[in-house]
Motif scaffolding. Structure first.
Motif, PDB file in Angstrom:
ATOM      1  N   PRO A  49      23.015   3.620  -5.904  1.00 34.37           N
ATOM      2  CA  PRO A  49      21.598   3.424  -5.568  1.00 34.37           C
ATOM      3  C   PRO A  49      21.243   1.942  -5.531  1.00 34.37           C
ATOM      4  O   PRO A  49      21.912   1.118  -6.149  1.00 34.37           O
ATOM      5  CB  PRO A  49      20.861   4.133  -6.701  1.00 34.37           C
ATOM      6  CG  PRO A  49      21.820   4.119  -7.841  1.00 34.37           C
ATOM      7  CD  PRO A  49      23.193   4.169  -7.250  1.00 34.37           C
ATOM      8  N   MET A  55      14.865   1.339 -11.533  1.00 33.63           N
ATOM      9  CA  MET A  55      16.160   2.020 -11.591  1.00 33.63           C
ATOM     10  C   MET A  55      16.994   1.459 -12.742  1.00 33.63           C
ATOM     11  O   MET A  55      17.679   2.211 -13.439  1.00 33.63           O
ATOM     12  CB  MET A  55      16.882   1.857 -10.254  1.00 33.63           C
ATOM     13  CG  MET A  55      18.118   2.675 -10.121  1.00 33.63           C
ATOM     14  SD  MET A  55      17.734   4.431 -10.150  1.00 33.63           S
ATOM     15  CE  MET A  55      19.350   5.111 -10.381  1.00 33.63           C
ATOM     16  N   GLY A  97      17.053   6.949  -6.981  1.00 30.29           N
ATOM     17  CA  GLY A  97      16.358   5.748  -6.536  1.00 30.29           C
ATOM     18  C   GLY A  97      14.864   5.957  -6.521  1.00 30.29           C
ATOM     19  O   GLY A  97      14.347   6.922  -7.073  1.00 30.29           O
ATOM     20  N   ILE A 168      20.503   4.121  -0.170  1.00 29.37           N
ATOM     21  CA  ILE A 168      21.527   4.507  -1.141  1.00 29.37           C
ATOM     22  C   ILE A 168      22.854   4.615  -0.404  1.00 29.37           C
ATOM     23  O   ILE A 168      22.886   4.946   0.789  1.00 29.37           O
ATOM     24  CB  ILE A 168      21.171   5.834  -1.855  1.00 29.37           C
ATOM     25  CG1 ILE A 168      22.163   6.139  -2.975  1.00 29.37           C
ATOM     26  CG2 ILE A 168      21.039   6.977  -0.865  1.00 29.37           C
ATOM     27  CD1 ILE A 168      21.727   7.261  -3.913  1.00 29.37           C
TER      28      ILE A 168
END
Length: 184
Positions: A49, A55, A97, A168
């Motif tokens: 990601p 994140m 994500g 991603i």
């Protein structure tokens, strides 16, 4: 003197291990035919990601498995695929994500599920017998740009960018789809 000898052995081992893979003409021809057939599937073993502040906080929180760190998430044991059959695409790829827009009511669109026809499908041959495949596809409520790089070793790298989520990447293995007519 002894340390110099150890360094020489280590250097020699590194040079020998850097050998590039050699594929026979038959292997390359089979690989070329597989890409031209547009009849293959990719099962991913890792997801990468885009690392944003949010994140990174999730990765640091300890709620992910221990082998999921540094922006690499193991997909081993998780159901996932990306399949191309002719002009059609189907996929189920887990998404890790951030989203920039709201999720469908009930949160049913958390993975990347592409189903339908591809648009602007393009295959470009690269260096060392690699191929880059690009196309646009849709899920229920989102448009995606996809790039797949495949190697003669049947390894594949997938990059997916959606219009309402961060991009991603995935890495995995390419396989031909068995023709049901051949199994009779």
């Amino acid at each position: 003197m002894k340390t110099n000898f150890l360094y020489l052995i280590l250097l020699f081992a590194i040079v020998l291990s850097c050998k590039t893979a050699k594929f026979s003409e038959a292997d390359i021809q089979n690989f070329d035919n597989l890409i031209a057939s547009k009849n293959f599937t990719i099962e991913s073993d890792r997801a990468y990601p885009l690392i944003t502040n949010a994140m990174q906080q999730v990765l640091n929180s300890g709620i992910m498995r221990p082998d999921n760190a540094g922006g690499v998430i193991s997909l081993i044991g998780n159901y996932n695929f990306l399949t191309i059959k002719g002009d059609s695409i189907s996929s189920h790829l887990p998404y890790f994500g951030e989203r920039q827009m709201g999720v469908d009511y009930g949160g049913g669109d958390s993975s990347i599920e592409l189903v339908g026809l591809m648009k602007d499908y393009n295959v470009t041959e690269g260096k060392n017998n690699t191929y880059s495949i690009t196309f646009d596809a849709k899920s229920k409520g989102e448009n995606f740009k996809t790039q797949i790089v495949v190697f003669p070793s049947l390894k594949a790298e997938i990059l997916i960018s959606g219009n309402s989520r961060n991009s991603i990447s995935y890495s995995g293995t390419l396989e031909a789809i068995a023709d049901p007519k051949d199994s009779k």
